[in-house]
Scaffold this motif. Sequence first.
Motif, mmCIF file in Angstrom:
data_model
loop_
_atom_site.group_PDB
_atom_site.id
_atom_site.type_symbol
_atom_site.label_atom_id
_atom_site.label_comp_id
_atom_site.label_asym_id
_atom_site.label_seq_id
_atom_site.Cartn_x
_atom_site.Cartn_y
_atom_site.Cartn_z
ATOM 1 N N LEU A 28 0.888 -1.161 0.000
ATOM 2 C CA LEU A 28 0.000 0.000 0.000
ATOM 3 C C LEU A 28 0.931 1.218 0.000
ATOM 4 N N THR A 29 0.882 1.995 -1.071
ATOM 5 C CA THR A 29 1.818 3.117 -1.186
ATOM 6 C C THR A 29 1.261 4.339 -0.454
ATOM 7 N N VAL A 30 2.040 4.849 0.488
ATOM 8 C CA VAL A 30 1.643 6.051 1.237
ATOM 9 C C VAL A 30 2.765 7.072 1.110
ATOM 10 N N GLY A 31 2.375 8.322 0.953
ATOM 11 C CA GLY A 31 3.384 9.358 0.749
ATOM 12 C C GLY A 31 2.781 10.739 0.898
ATOM 13 N N PRO A 32 3.567 11.769 0.567
ATOM 14 C CA PRO A 32 3.106 13.147 0.752
ATOM 15 C C PRO A 32 2.016 13.529 -0.239
ATOM 16 N N TYR A 76 9.857 20.149 -0.557
ATOM 17 C CA TYR A 76 9.179 20.708 0.615
ATOM 18 C C TYR A 76 9.881 20.121 1.833
ATOM 19 N N ASN A 77 9.546 20.609 3.003
ATOM 20 C CA ASN A 77 10.094 20.016 4.225
ATOM 21 C C ASN A 77 8.968 19.327 5.002
ATOM 22 N N VAL A 78 9.323 18.695 6.108
ATOM 23 C CA VAL A 78 8.327 17.822 6.741
ATOM 24 C C VAL A 78 7.091 18.597 7.206
ATOM 25 N N GLY A 79 5.942 17.958 7.094
ATOM 26 C CA GLY A 79 4.665 18.571 7.457
ATOM 27 C C GLY A 79 4.162 18.068 8.810
ATOM 28 N N PRO A 80 2.870 18.259 9.089
ATOM 29 C CA PRO A 80 2.340 17.904 10.411
ATOM 30 C C PRO A 80 2.270 16.397 10.680
ATOM 31 N N HIS A 81 2.219 15.599 9.614
ATOM 32 C CA HIS A 81 2.156 14.145 9.840
ATOM 33 C C HIS A 81 3.562 13.552 9.883
ATOM 34 N N SER A 82 3.678 12.444 10.594
ATOM 35 C CA SER A 82 4.912 11.660 10.492
ATOM 36 C C SER A 82 4.516 10.208 10.289
ATOM 37 N N TRP A 83 5.507 9.376 10.016
ATOM 38 C CA TRP A 83 5.225 7.973 9.664
ATOM 39 C C TRP A 83 4.740 7.186 10.865
ATOM 40 N N LYS A 84 4.825 7.774 12.049
ATOM 41 C CA LYS A 84 4.343 7.034 13.224
ATOM 42 C C LYS A 84 2.830 6.813 13.131
ATOM 43 N N THR A 113 -2.093 -6.222 9.061
ATOM 44 C CA THR A 113 -1.162 -6.977 8.217
ATOM 45 C C THR A 113 -0.826 -6.228 6.935
ATOM 46 N N THR A 114 -1.206 -4.946 6.863
ATOM 47 C CA THR A 114 -0.917 -4.145 5.663
ATOM 48 C C THR A 114 0.590 -4.028 5.462
ATOM 49 N N ARG A 115 1.001 -4.201 4.199
ATOM 50 C CA ARG A 115 2.421 -3.961 3.859
ATOM 51 C C ARG A 115 2.507 -2.572 3.241
ATOM 52 N N TYR A 116 3.105 -1.659 3.984
ATOM 53 C CA TYR A 116 3.182 -0.275 3.528
ATOM 54 C C TYR A 116 4.487 -0.020 2.770
ATOM 55 N N ALA A 117 4.386 0.761 1.699
ATOM 56 C CA ALA A 117 5.589 1.356 1.092
ATOM 57 C C ALA A 117 5.547 2.833 1.449
ATOM 58 N N PHE A 118 6.511 3.272 2.238
ATOM 59 C CA PHE A 118 6.592 4.679 2.645
ATOM 60 C C PHE A 118 7.367 5.439 1.569
ATOM 61 N N ILE A 119 6.723 6.403 0.944
ATOM 62 C CA ILE A 119 7.360 7.157 -0.148
ATOM 63 C C ILE A 119 7.719 8.555 0.345
ATOM 64 N N GLY A 120 9.002 8.882 0.332
ATOM 65 C CA GLY A 120 9.408 10.255 0.670
ATOM 66 C C GLY A 120 9.831 10.440 2.110
ATOM 67 N N VAL A 121 10.422 9.412 2.706
ATOM 68 C CA VAL A 121 10.859 9.502 4.108
ATOM 69 C C VAL A 121 12.161 10.311 4.183
ATOM 70 N N ARG A 122 12.176 11.336 5.028
ATOM 71 C CA ARG A 122 13.376 12.169 5.148
ATOM 72 C C ARG A 122 14.356 11.552 6.148
ATOM 73 N N ALA A 123 15.611 12.025 6.066
ATOM 74 C CA ALA A 123 16.674 11.456 6.920
ATOM 75 C C ALA A 123 16.306 11.545 8.397
ATOM 76 N N PHE A 154 8.412 -1.059 3.164
ATOM 77 C CA PHE A 154 9.425 -0.758 2.148
ATOM 78 C C PHE A 154 9.633 0.755 2.210
ATOM 79 N N VAL A 155 10.879 1.184 2.399
ATOM 80 C CA VAL A 155 11.130 2.608 2.623
ATOM 81 C C VAL A 155 11.820 3.246 1.421
ATOM 82 N N VAL A 156 11.132 4.219 0.821
ATOM 83 C CA VAL A 156 11.752 5.059 -0.209
ATOM 84 C C VAL A 156 12.089 6.392 0.458
ATOM 85 N N ALA A 157 13.364 6.582 0.748
ATOM 86 C CA ALA A 157 13.792 7.824 1.396
ATOM 87 C C ALA A 157 14.023 8.901 0.332
ATOM 88 N N VAL A 158 13.947 10.149 0.753
ATOM 89 C CA VAL A 158 14.263 11.273 -0.137
ATOM 90 C C VAL A 158 15.224 12.206 0.604
#
Length: 372
Positions: A28-32, A76-84, A113-123, A154-158
Amino acid sequence: MKREDPPVILDSKHLGLLLESLKKSGYLTVGPTVRDGAIVIDEIDKVTQLPVGLTDTQEGGTYRLQSRKDAAFFAYNVGPHSWKKFLFPPEQRLWTLKKNGTKFQFVDIADNTTRYAFIGVRACELQAMSIQDRVFQNGHFQDSHYMNVRKNIFVVAVNCTQAGGTCFCTSMGTGPEADTGYDLALTEVITGSLHYFVVRSQSRNGAKVLEALPHKPATAAQLKTANEMIAQAEHEMGRSLKTHNLKTLLYENYEHPHWEAVASRCLTCANCTMVCPTCFCSTVEDVTDLTGENAERWRKWDSCFSQEFSYVHGGSVRVSAKSRYRQWLTHKLGTWVEQFGTSGCVGCGRCITWCPVGIDITEEVRRVTNGK
Ligand code: SF4
Ligand code: SF4
């Protein structure tokens, strides 16, 4: 030892293929994405849902979106949501009971049991996730709900190529370049008519996904450009924080008059703890339906800023705003180190931006420690 494959170039027009590939693999792709005037994190199906051509300006108590002259996806820089919000959701059913005769029995354990792909995770957010790992899965007590989700992501960092007005990840040693904890890391480059990503893979999964996408080896010049952009972000941090000896300085200044000054402004609204990517306090509520046959236990985010949070027999331990703000800050930057072997702050700046009265952790620390 972490795996690190040679960096490659992915043309920006192929970014959609990355999403498609992850979705085909069952993620399940989740991102900004933009909602209510802010860049939040939510389910995304296609790249047009990303904040294309947008950026943000952030200051204490201020967040605004602005248009850019280009079609950048991640400028952009991080917004009000985080991956938590996915790993440790704001509200989560822990279990359900059903009456059977005179007794109650478990009917299900509500595992996600959702498998998330996090798109756009910052350092800084990768570091925040690793801090929450220490809290939820690497310590004496382990949280199966967190671990079930965490093990499948699955983590796609930016990498950040610009810093926000409230960012101070450089001070905390957490950014702006993703170092570890990702499957793929992208650096977005726009120069002239060229728009591409320098991509690194750091896991077998990442390499497999990348292999199926059209790519070519990165040249030395392309890597130099990407590195210069990251270095630029490093130099334009909006805030800074001196961390040397900080834990001791905070303990020594436990009765500093500035705690009272902050408390006179603090609304104890708890915004800072809700937006913080490392805060993990929660409470539980048991509920039943009207028949009395079914009961559930829910876990909900809580905050050390609420008076009830420190309630023990006979009353609350921290009745004043001063004691609650001081508890939050000294835990983040002091006692957290003793508890988990790391600072509880990654320098993302969210608590500064989203504090309605602009209370600024970097400034308050400076005052409480007399600028040392
Ligand atoms: S510091 Fe700001 S965000 Fe945090 S509780 Fe106080 S007023 Fe709310
Ligand atoms: S304390 Fe503030 S700056 Fe530090 S991680 Fe939490 S929200 Fe970010």
